[in-house]
Every structure is written in structure tokens, then in C-alpha cells.
Design an enzyme around this catalytic site. Structure first.
Site, PDB file in Angstrom:
ATOM      1  N   TYR A  56       0.835  -1.216   0.145  1.00 19.59           N
ATOM      2  CA  TYR A  56       0.011   0.033   0.010  1.00 19.59           C
ATOM      3  C   TYR A  56       0.935   1.174   0.126  1.00 19.59           C
ATOM      4  O   TYR A  56       2.013   1.234   0.706  1.00 19.59           O
ATOM      5  CB  TYR A  56      -0.800  -0.038   1.374  1.00 19.59           C
ATOM      6  N   GLU A  58      -0.540   4.892  -0.690  1.00 18.20           N
ATOM      7  CA  GLU A  58      -1.576   6.131  -0.976  1.00 18.20           C
ATOM      8  C   GLU A  58      -0.608   7.277  -0.651  1.00 18.20           C
ATOM      9  O   GLU A  58       0.235   7.498   0.351  1.00 18.20           O
ATOM     10  CB  GLU A  58      -2.648   6.416   0.127  1.00 18.20           C
ATOM     11  N   ASP A 201      -7.233  12.929 -25.155  1.00 18.59           N
ATOM     12  CA  ASP A 201      -7.071  11.740 -24.330  1.00 18.59           C
ATOM     13  C   ASP A 201      -6.466  10.873 -25.964  1.00 18.59           C
ATOM     14  O   ASP A 201      -7.196  10.609 -26.846  1.00 18.59           O
ATOM     15  CB  ASP A 201      -8.602  10.923 -24.292  1.00 18.59           C
ATOM     16  N   THR A 227      -4.341   5.834 -21.774  1.00 15.50           N
ATOM     17  CA  THR A 227      -4.110   4.234 -21.193  1.00 15.50           C
ATOM     18  C   THR A 227      -2.545   3.800 -21.851  1.00 15.50           C
ATOM     19  O   THR A 227      -2.121   4.545 -22.625  1.00 15.50           O
ATOM     20  CB  THR A 227      -5.071   3.467 -21.701  1.00 15.50           C
ATOM     21  N   LYS A 230      -2.320   0.032 -24.766  1.00 19.96           N
ATOM     22  CA  LYS A 230      -2.703   0.043 -26.260  1.00 19.96           C
ATOM     23  C   LYS A 230      -1.604   0.264 -27.138  1.00 19.96           C
ATOM     24  O   LYS A 230      -0.669  -0.800 -27.132  1.00 19.96           O
ATOM     25  CB  LYS A 230      -3.778   1.076 -26.587  1.00 19.96           C
ATOM     26  N   ARG A 236      -2.221  -2.928 -18.497  1.00 20.80           N
ATOM     27  CA  ARG A 236      -3.288  -2.075 -18.358  1.00 20.80           C
ATOM     28  C   ARG A 236      -3.038  -1.235 -17.057  1.00 20.80           C
ATOM     29  O   ARG A 236      -3.131  -1.242 -16.175  1.00 20.80           O
ATOM     30  CB  ARG A 236      -4.531  -3.150 -18.035  1.00 20.80           C
TER      31      ARG A 236
HETATM   32  N1  DSN Z   1     -12.417   0.163 -24.841  1.00 19.94           N
HETATM   33  C1  DSN Z   1     -11.520   1.030 -25.669  1.00 19.94           C
HETATM   34  C2  DSN Z   1     -11.316   0.820 -27.006  1.00 19.94           C
HETATM   35  O1  DSN Z   1     -11.575  -0.541 -27.375  1.00 19.94           O
HETATM   36  O2  DSN Z   1     -10.918   1.606 -27.779  1.00 19.94           O
HETATM   37  C3  DSN Z   1     -11.663   2.192 -25.293  1.00 19.94           C
HETATM   38  O3  DSN Z   1     -11.582   2.755 -23.900  1.00 19.94           O
END
Ligand code: DSN
Length: 429
Positions: A56, A58, A201, A227, A230, A236
Site C-alpha cells: 500500500y 497512498e 485523450d 492508457t 494500447k 493495463r
Molecule cells: N475500450 C477501449 C477501446 O476499445 O477503444 C476504449 O476505452
């Protein structure tokens, strides 16, 4: 005899072990073409499966609410420094659990409840958290989405007009299903004229930006969310990037562009989250190190080359693409010319081993759960080492599957060709 806690997963929990093995086999022997997915390195997997999950912490490095964070502080500091260097910003928060919490934190930092935001409509390629009515972003804020032009392109004059009329306090840009380069400079000018914060984003294109295959929003957007799993090819998780000088993240700061780092840090913790996921932070650090290499820059460019080859192959096979093609890692296929709907196409392709997702096309006459399109992307197949030749073959597989949908033998042949292709590109042995 090993103690209970020393047993390997296959002995301790054979049910879960066997499902993980099956999923790995599925990932290796199918063509994963969902553009938001990727395969992480063994080094990232190792960091994710480490004892860092036990701790932990925080707070932020040097300012924690728990003792024992000497090494965690170092891990998080390394992740932050690598993010800052890679994306050329002065501040990085690497704690958001994923993309939706990151966007929630951006809203929490920059808006009061009820204030207005605008983002690309989800049915035109935007994201759920950019103001969709059923999401926090459309429920706790007043949302006025912008749309694309009829042919699916972002029309910056229209967005400018929209911002003038709606006077939002925050403009989201970035998309989940848009195949063209985003003009962050123009969007920055639009936001400035509207006296709004611009939040970019870049979840889908973060890896392309890191590898020099798409322009960066840094310098145009006030805040950048992304994120990490990707095109960036990490675990993730998510990050929020901005410029400015952070002050004490545990003390309140006035809402202004000068105080962005503090506003963001306070929004993530204590605003929205508790303890950061330290094993993920370590995985992000490892992925950011990988993303800073020349090999990663080659990878990012190959993603786009593959995407263009796939798009060309599909066009040659008589498919129609929203905007007519692609400049990035993905494309949206308008299936109306093939007399098949998105949901049916997703199922048909699944049968032969191609994983895609059904997707709305701009101004879709059909419903979100059974829309007119599918979305295809190349990041994961590029990670496996596939190139333009394989993309052309895959376009042919897709065409055959859709066109011969009532011919079981033809579909079986495609499925077998796909397994054969995949066996040449095994990523996890
Ligand atoms: N779920 C994602 C996507 O597939 O683009 C976006 O958050």
C-alpha cells in the site's frame, strides 16, 4: 514438499491455470485485430506478477500515508521520469487505474459538477468518458458532444463553431474509432479562443506519438490522458501528463492552468483513488523504457504501414472504409455495401479466428449494439512481427469469410489458413 504458498498455479488452482493456458493459445492462434489491444513483453509480465502487488502506498513519492515505501518510491519516480522524457512534459501522474479513471480525474481536476464539457460523440468515434449521457461525464457534467462531417472526418471549422456556441469549460479530443491524424494544434487554438481547457485523450495513439508516427498534443493540450496498454504496449493502466510546477499534492490549489500538476495529482489521490497499483506502475516503467528505443519507433511506423496495407487490401476487395482509408493504427469498415451488419460480421470473423469488434459508423442508421460497421487495427499483429504481405492476406481472409458466409467448407479453409499463418508468428512460446 513445497508449502501451500509455493505451489505453481497449475497445482494450486488448475481451473484458473487451464483457462489462462487456453487464453494464451487463443491469443497465439487467432488474429487479434481489436485496435486497443496489444501483447506485452515478458519483462512487463514479470513486473506485473511481482511482489509489488503486496504494498500500500497512498500518496506520492516522498509523501506517503504508509511506511515501507522506499523502493516503491523509486519505482514510481522512475516511471514518472520516463513518461516525462518520452512525452516531453514536466509532470506525469502514473497512478490512474485505467483510461476511464484518468479521464474522470481530468474532469474532477478541471470542472465543478454541472459545468459544461464537449467531446467527440461516441457514435462518431469518441469515447464513453468524453460526455456520454449514461457515463459519469454526461451525468455529473453538462455534455454537448461534437460530431464528424458526413464522410467521417473531423471538421475543425464545425468544432470551432460548436465551441463558440456551447462555451464549454473543457474540450476533450482524441478518439477510439477515428482513422485520421488529429490536428491538436487547431484544437488548441479552438480551446484557447473558447477559454476552455483542452484535454487530449491519446490512449489509442500514445505508442504512435512515442514512436514519432503521429504528432503529439503536448504544447497544444493543457492535459494529456492515456492508457498504457494500447499502442504503447504496456500493462493495463493509465497516465496523466501536463506541464507546470507541482506544489504539495496534499494541499489544495486554485483552479488555473499554472496549477495543473497539483490539480491533477490531487484529483487522482485523494480525489478519486486509494493505493496505486505498484506492480502496474513497475510494468508501466518497463514499457516506457521499451517505448524509448529506436526499435519501438520502427514498430510504431510499421503499425501504420500495416494499417495502410490492410486498408488497401480491404478496398481492393470491395469494402468501404469510413473516411476512405487510414493514417493511423485502425480503420472503421462500413459494411453496408456487403449487406452484412457489424454484429453478424463480428461473429462470422470470430468463427474463423479473427477477433474484431462491431462499431458504429458516423450517422449510423442502425443501433449501437448492432451497428453498420466493424473496427480493425494492426498494433497487436505488428507486435507479432507481421508485415504488409500478411495484412494483404488477412484482407483476403476477411473478404472470403464475409462473402462466403453461407459456405461452411470455405470458412473452414479460411480458419485453417489463419491457424497456419499464426503458427509462423508465435509471440509467447
Ligand atoms: N475500450 C477501449 C477501446 O476499445 O477503444 C476504449 O476505452
Amino acid at each position: 514438499m513445497p508449502e501451500w504458498h509455493e505451489l505453481p498455479l497449475r497445482e494450486s488452482d488448475p481451473d484458473i491455470a487451464s483457462l489462462i493456458a487456453k487464453e494464451k493459445h487463443r491469443q497465439m492462434f487467432g488474429l487479434e485485430m481489436i485496435p486497443s489491444e496489444n501483447l506485452v513483453s515478458l519483462a512487463v509480465l514479470e513486473a506485473m506478477g511481482s511482489v509489488l502487488t503486496n504494498k500500500y502506498s497512498e500518496g506520492y513519492p516522498g509523501k506517503r500515508y504508509y511506511g515501507g515505501n522506499v523502493f516503491i518510491d523509486e519505482v514510481e519516480s522512475i516511471a514518472r521520469e520516463r513518461a516525462k522524457k518520452l512525452f516531453r512534459v514536466s509532470h506525469a501522474n502514473v497512478q490512474p487505474y485505467s483510461g476511464s479513471p484518468a479521464n474522470q480525474a481530468a474532469c474532477f481536476a478541471l470542472l465543478d459538477p454541472g459545468e459544461k464539457l464537449t467531446g467527440m460523440s461516441i457514435s462518431h468515434g469518441g469515447h464513453l468518458t468524453h460526455g456520454v449521457a449514461v457515463n459519469f461525464s454526461g451525468k455529473y457534467y453538462s455534455s454537448a458532444p461534437y460530431v464528424t462531417s458526413q464522410d467521417g472526418w473531423l471538421d475543425y471549422d464545425l468544432i470551432e463553431e460548436h465551441a463558440k456556441k456551447e462555451q464549454p469549460k473543457l474540450i476533450f479530443c482524441g478518439a477510439t474509432a477515428y482513422s485520421r491524424v488529429i490536428d491538436f494544434k487547431r484544437l488548441g487554438e479552438i480551446a484557447q479562443a473558447a477559454d476552455a481547457f483542452l484535454v487530449a485523450d491519446v490512449a489509442h495513439i500514445a505508442g504512435l506519438i512515442a514512436g514519432g508516427a503521429h504528432p503529439s498534443p503536448v504544447g497544444h493540450a493543457d492535459v494529456v490522458t492515456t492508457t498504457t496498454h494500447k499502442t504503447l504496449r504496456g500493462p493495463r493502466g493509465a497516465m496523466i501528463l501536463c506541464n507546470g510546477n507541482p506544489s504539495d499534492p496534499l494541499k489544495a490549489a486554485e483552479r488555473s492552468k499554472e496549477n495543473l500538476p497539483t490539480l491533477i495529482d490531487r484529483a487522482v489521490f485523494p480525489g478519486l483513488q486509494g493505493g496505486p497499483h505498484n506492480h502496474t506502475t513497475a510494468g508501466i516503467a518497463v514499457a516506457l523504457k521499451e517505448a524509448a528505443t529506436p526499435e519501438f519507433a520502427d514498430y510504431a511506423k510499421q503499425i501504420v504501414r500495416n494499417s495502410k496495407a490492410l486498408a488497401e487490401g480491404l478496398l481492393e476487395n470491395g469494402f468501404e472504409l469510413v473516411t476512405g482509408g487510414t493514417d493511423n493504427h485502425l480503420m472503421v469498415v462500413d459494411l453496408r455495401s456487403k449487406n452484412v451488419a457489424g454484429k453478424e460480421a463480428e461473429l462470422l470473423l470470430d468463427e474463423v479466428g479473427i477477433t474484431v469488434n462491431k462499431n458504429m459508423i458516423p450517422f449510423d442508421p442502425r443501433k449501437p449494439y448492432d451497428p453498420s460497421g466493424i473496427r480493425l487495427g494492426t498494433p497487436l499483429l505488428t507486435t507479432r512481427g507481421m508485415k504488409e504481405g500478411e495484412m494483404t492476406a488477412i484482407a483476403g481472409f476477411i473478404a472470403k469469410t464475409i462473402e462466403k458466409r453461407n459456405d461452411t467448407a470455405a470458412k473452414e479453409r479460411v480458419a485453417s489458413d489463419i491457424k497456419e499463418l499464426c503458427s509462423q508468428f508465435i509471440f509467447y512460446a
